[in-house]
Structure formats: C-alpha cells, structure tokens
Motif scaffolding. Structure first.
Motif, PDB file in Angstrom:
ATOM      1  N   THR A 238       0.828  -1.190   0.000  1.00 11.86           N
ATOM      2  CA  THR A 238       0.000   0.000   0.000  1.00 11.86           C
ATOM      3  C   THR A 238       0.870   1.251   0.000  1.00 11.86           C
ATOM      4  N   ARG A 239       0.529   2.193  -0.851  1.00  8.50           N
ATOM      5  CA  ARG A 239       1.274   3.446  -0.862  1.00  8.50           C
ATOM      6  C   ARG A 239       1.064   4.167   0.468  1.00  8.50           C
ATOM      7  N   ARG A 240       2.098   4.824   0.920  1.00  7.93           N
ATOM      8  CA  ARG A 240       2.039   5.476   2.225  1.00  7.93           C
ATOM      9  C   ARG A 240       1.017   6.611   2.220  1.00  7.93           C
ATOM     10  N   PRO A 241       0.088   6.601   3.158  1.00  9.61           N
ATOM     11  CA  PRO A 241      -0.845   7.727   3.277  1.00  9.61           C
ATOM     12  C   PRO A 241      -0.089   9.002   3.668  1.00  9.61           C
ATOM     13  N   PRO A 242      -0.729  10.148   3.565  1.00  9.88           N
ATOM     14  CA  PRO A 242      -0.080  11.393   4.006  1.00  9.88           C
ATOM     15  C   PRO A 242       0.346  11.291   5.470  1.00  9.88           C
ATOM     16  N   LEU A 243       1.501  11.863   5.772  1.00  6.66           N
ATOM     17  CA  LEU A 243       1.996  11.814   7.140  1.00  6.66           C
ATOM     18  C   LEU A 243       1.086  12.612   8.069  1.00  6.66           C
ATOM     19  N   PRO A 244       0.965  12.191   9.312  1.00 14.23           N
ATOM     20  CA  PRO A 244       0.097  12.910  10.250  1.00 14.23           C
ATOM     21  C   PRO A 244       0.567  14.349  10.462  1.00 14.23           C
ATOM     22  N   THR A 245      -0.370  15.255  10.542  1.00 18.35           N
ATOM     23  CA  THR A 245      -0.058  16.666  10.832  1.00 18.35           C
ATOM     24  C   THR A 245      -0.672  17.094  12.157  1.00 18.35           C
ATOM     25  N   VAL A 246      -1.258  16.133  12.872  1.00 17.79           N
ATOM     26  CA  VAL A 246      -1.872  16.422  14.167  1.00 17.79           C
ATOM     27  C   VAL A 246      -0.779  16.610  15.216  1.00 17.79           C
ATOM     28  N   PRO A 294      -3.286  -0.925   5.349  1.00 14.03           N
ATOM     29  CA  PRO A 294      -4.112  -0.717   4.145  1.00 14.03           C
ATOM     30  C   PRO A 294      -5.415   0.043   4.392  1.00 14.03           C
ATOM     31  N   ASP A 295      -5.872   0.102   5.652  1.00  9.30           N
ATOM     32  CA  ASP A 295      -7.097   0.856   5.918  1.00  9.30           C
ATOM     33  C   ASP A 295      -6.877   2.363   5.935  1.00  9.30           C
ATOM     34  N   GLY A 296      -5.631   2.812   5.720  1.00  9.27           N
ATOM     35  CA  GLY A 296      -5.319   4.234   5.667  1.00  9.27           C
ATOM     36  C   GLY A 296      -4.773   4.811   6.955  1.00  9.27           C
ATOM     37  N   SER A 297      -4.750   4.036   8.016  1.00 10.34           N
ATOM     38  CA  SER A 297      -4.183   4.501   9.277  1.00 10.34           C
ATOM     39  C   SER A 297      -2.669   4.611   9.152  1.00 10.34           C
ATOM     40  N   ILE A 298      -2.103   5.648   9.756  1.00  5.04           N
ATOM     41  CA  ILE A 298      -0.655   5.840   9.712  1.00  5.04           C
ATOM     42  C   ILE A 298      -0.194   6.475  11.013  1.00  5.04           C
ATOM     43  N   ALA A 299       0.999   6.111  11.445  1.00  4.34           N
ATOM     44  CA  ALA A 299       1.606   6.701  12.634  1.00  4.34           C
ATOM     45  C   ALA A 299       3.070   6.998  12.337  1.00  4.34           C
ATOM     46  N   GLN A 300       3.587   8.023  12.978  1.00  6.61           N
ATOM     47  CA  GLN A 300       4.987   8.386  12.809  1.00  6.61           C
ATOM     48  C   GLN A 300       5.622   8.572  14.175  1.00  6.61           C
ATOM     49  N   LEU A 301       6.696   7.795  14.414  1.00  9.01           N
ATOM     50  CA  LEU A 301       7.499   7.961  15.620  1.00  9.01           C
ATOM     51  C   LEU A 301       8.650   8.889  15.284  1.00  9.01           C
ATOM     52  N   HIS A 302       8.679  10.042  15.942  1.00  8.26           N
ATOM     53  CA  HIS A 302       9.721  11.025  15.688  1.00  8.26           C
ATOM     54  C   HIS A 302      10.934  10.706  16.551  1.00  8.26           C
ATOM     55  N   PRO A 303      12.128  11.180  16.167  1.00 11.44           N
ATOM     56  CA  PRO A 303      13.303  10.976  17.018  1.00 11.44           C
ATOM     57  C   PRO A 303      12.995  11.400  18.453  1.00 11.44           C
ATOM     58  N   GLY A 304      13.361  10.553  19.375  1.00  7.05           N
ATOM     59  CA  GLY A 304      12.931  10.732  20.743  1.00  7.05           C
ATOM     60  C   GLY A 304      11.779   9.787  21.007  1.00  7.05           C
ATOM     61  N   GLU A 309      -0.310  10.262  14.973  1.00  5.39           N
ATOM     62  CA  GLU A 309      -1.063   9.217  14.279  1.00  5.39           C
ATOM     63  C   GLU A 309      -2.385   9.777  13.781  1.00  5.39           C
ATOM     64  N   THR A 310      -2.842   9.213  12.664  1.00  3.39           N
ATOM     65  CA  THR A 310      -4.102   9.656  12.090  1.00  3.39           C
ATOM     66  C   THR A 310      -4.660   8.538  11.222  1.00  3.39           C
ATOM     67  N   GLY A 311      -5.930   8.666  10.829  1.00  9.21           N
ATOM     68  CA  GLY A 311      -6.529   7.685   9.942  1.00  9.21           C
ATOM     69  C   GLY A 311      -7.711   6.977  10.565  1.00  9.21           C
ATOM     70  N   PHE A 312      -8.009   5.810  10.021  1.00 16.75           N
ATOM     71  CA  PHE A 312      -9.192   5.040  10.410  1.00 16.75           C
ATOM     72  C   PHE A 312      -9.178   4.667  11.884  1.00 16.75           C
ATOM     73  N   ARG A 313      -7.991   4.394  12.431  1.00 13.58           N
ATOM     74  CA  ARG A 313      -7.877   4.009  13.838  1.00 13.58           C
ATOM     75  C   ARG A 313      -6.547   4.499  14.379  1.00 13.58           C
ATOM     76  N   PRO A 314      -6.423   4.667  15.694  1.00 12.70           N
ATOM     77  CA  PRO A 314      -5.148   5.084  16.291  1.00 12.70           C
ATOM     78  C   PRO A 314      -4.149   3.918  16.268  1.00 12.70           C
ATOM     79  N   LEU A 315      -3.374   3.833  15.194  1.00 17.01           N
ATOM     80  CA  LEU A 315      -2.538   2.665  14.946  1.00 17.01           C
ATOM     81  C   LEU A 315      -1.443   2.520  15.999  1.00 17.01           C
ATOM     82  N   TRP A 316      -0.786   3.619  16.349  1.00 19.82           N
ATOM     83  CA  TRP A 316       0.307   3.519  17.317  1.00 19.82           C
ATOM     84  C   TRP A 316      -0.217   3.112  18.695  1.00 19.82           C
TER      85      TRP A 316
END
Length: 362
Positions: A238-246, A294-304, A309-316
């Motif tokens: 699955t192509r990566r959804p847009p990164l979370p901006t929250v 694939p449901d569109g949920s995405i999370a990003q762990l930043h350094p530290g 996280e954003t999308g269909f469910r809180p993936l992280w």
C-alpha cells in the motif's frame, strides 16, 4: 555461460554453503549438496536495489547473488512483489521440513524457482510442485529451472488454493507471508504430513488433526516474507498515506522496542498487514519510524519518543497495547507460541492452548 562464470559460480556456491554451515543454518549433508550444486545466479539474473535500479551482469550483481541476503526480483507498479529469499532462511526452512526420499512437497510461492530447484535436487522433479500467482513469475521460473536442469511441476494460480490435482503432499512449504492458514492447504496434506509457513514473522509447523482442524508450534527463527497474493494485481504494498499533521504525544513504545523481533512477531499476529519505514542512525540503529495499514491509518514515531497518528484508527495506540501485552508475558519469543485451527477459526496461543489467545483474521 562462459567457462569463467562457470568456475566462479562453482567456487561461490561452495563458499555460500560453507558460510551457511559455519553459521549453523545448514546441518544436513544432502541439503548442503543442493546449495553447492544449484546455481543461484541462473535464477537471479538481475535484482532491484533499494533505489529501484536494476542490477545485472556485473561484479556487484554476482557478489550479491552469492551473499546471504534476500534480493528483490519482481516489481509491480514500482513496488516489490517477489524476491529471492535469504539463503540462510531457505536452509532453515528446508531442514525444518524433515523430508525423506520419496516424499512429495508442494511449495506456495515459486518466485524465481531457486527454492524449487533445491527441492528438486533433493527429492527429484516428480516429487516437487510449486505455485505462484502470475505467469510473468512462473514463466521465467520454469525457464530458469529448465536451464539449470530441473523440471518440477510449475503451476500458475492462487497459492491459497494449493494444487489439489497433485495432492496429497507429505509436506507443504509456504514462502510468502500469511495472516492465517488457507484451509485448502490443510486438506491437501497426508494424514502424517505437515505445513511449514510464516505467520507473524515467524515459522509455524502445523499438523492436521482432523477435517478442517490442525495444531502446531512456532519455531524460534524470524521469517520475513512478502505477502501471499490471491490475484495477479493484489499484494502490491500500500502506498504510504499522508503523514500525520496532528499534534504529537509522548509514546510508551520506543524505537528500540520496535527493533525487537520477538515483539514484532506478536505485532504481526495482532495487527497484520503493516508496512514499515525506518530512520536509521549512524550505527544503523532505528531512531524513528513510519508505519501504516491498508485501511489508511498511519503513525509516525519522531526521534525521541514523540508520536503522531491519524486515519481510520489510532494505529500507534494499538501497537502500544500489543507491547504492554508482550511485557506482561515476560517478552516471549515465537517458540513459546502455538496455533490451533478449527473450521472457521484460527487462534494463536501462548505456552499452551489454554493460555492467552489471539484470534487470527481469516
């Protein structure tokens, strides 16, 4: 094939087999002979570098082919969809099959044909059947097998359906990732046969116990494979959804934790279908990550230890829950888990069938 390449390949095969033996991945003499005699470069005439560049015909290609590494060999719409597995993992799986002369084996995931050639070398052409989803994979595999002098049965079709016309099989080996065990495969085993398949990034050895029923245990080895494809167009990552901006929040799950293979095994069982990208430090350690479903949920762990996280469910949040479960169970490895299969239900359990259980998505 030039005489020089023939000589170089023979030397490289022996060196690879010796390296696998020294590492303890190859202990059976007959499988060692197969690795020494089956020419991997015939089955991997090119591969794709992480950059997407196609590598073939030069020293970089030849060296990589005879190293203990997996190589991407097929791309669909720019995404990797087939590969030649890491030889040490292939050796581990082949030895785990515990085959004997005269046994028949079904392989799900023909790929390049290299593993089928190793099986045919050990058991003979008539005892090996291999299946893959698309003719643009099975056609070249069939040709390369013939070039190397092997002629197992190569079938184009949905691997989850097996190859019932040639059943029953003493062993079924699956060389693509599963989220659950296809029931049709269990039906094609002999009464005393078993299936070896990667589930949740580890290998499960599963024995039928009755109609639609089976049980098994996981081996300690990690096993990372591309997912089983049911049609020629699915299975593309699955192509990566847009990164979370929250806004971010503190994470209880660290970069060090997501690098732990024992934890990642449980993640693969509890939250299958994830795609990961990593940020690496100077010493190759994970410093950050992105993970999506694939449901569109995405999370990003930043350094530290900050995560968004954003999308269909809180993936992280789901991964943090899995990590708490892992810690409470004293961080078990895959070999403490088993699987029970009944008609309409498959569950993975810890330590015993009465232990903590997770139901697999079928």
């Amino acid at each position: 094939m030039t005489d020089d390449l023939t000589i170089r390949a023979a030397v490289a095969r022996r060196a690879l087999a010796q390296a696998l033996t020294d590492a303890g991945d190859l202990t059976d003499l007959q499988w060692r002979r197969a690795f020494e005699e089956v020419p991997r470069h015939v089955f991997v005439p090119y591969f794709y570098a992480p950059s997407g560049d196609r590598i073939s015909g030069d020293d970089q290609w030849f060296t990589a082919v005879y190293e203990d590494r997996s190589l991407v060999t097929h791309r669909t719409d720019g995404a990797a969809t087939s590969s030649s597995s890491q030889p040490s993992l292939m050796a581990t799986m082949l030895e785990a099959l515990a085959v004997q002369d005269g046994m028949s084996v079904l392989e799900i995931g023909a790929g390049t044909g290299y593993n089928a050639a190793l099986l045919a070398h050990r058991l003979g052409d008539d005892h090996v059947t291999t299946v893959d989803i698309a003719e643009d994979i099975t056609g070249p595999a069939r040709d390369r097998l013939a070039t190397a002098g092997y002629h197992p049965t190569v079938i184009t079709g949905d691997g989850s359906l097996g190859a019932p016309d040639r059943a029953p099989y003493d062993r079924i080996i699956v060389t693509c990732g599963l989220s659950s065990v296809p029931p049709a495969l269990l039906q094609q085993l002999t009464d005393d046969g078993f299936l070896l398949a990667p589930l949740g990034n580890a290998l499960a050895r599963i024995h039928p116990t009755g109609p639609g029923a089976a049980t098994g245990r996981f081996l300690p080895h990690g096993a990372f494979f591309m997912p089983l494809r049911h049609t020629s167009t699915d299975g593309v990552p699955t192509r990566r959804p847009p990164l979370p901006t929250v806004p971010g929040r503190p994470s209880t799950l660290t970069a060090e934790a997501i690098a732990d293979n024992d934890f990642r095994f449980l993640v693969g069982i509890a939250v299958p279908g994830l795609t990961w990208q990593y940020d690496l430090g100077e010493n190759g350690e994970i410093t950050g990550a992105r993970v999506w479903h694939p449901d569109g949920s995405i999370a990003q762990l930043h350094p530290g230890t900050t995560v968004t996280e954003t999308g269909f469910r809180p993936l992280w949040t789901a991964l943090e829950d899995v990590h708490r479960t892992h810690l409470m169970a004293d961080c078990p490895g895959p070999d403490r888990y088993g699987i029970t299969i009944r008609p309409g239900e498959q569950c993975v359990w810890l330590d015993s069938p009465d232990g903590p259980t997770r139901i697999l998505t079928m």
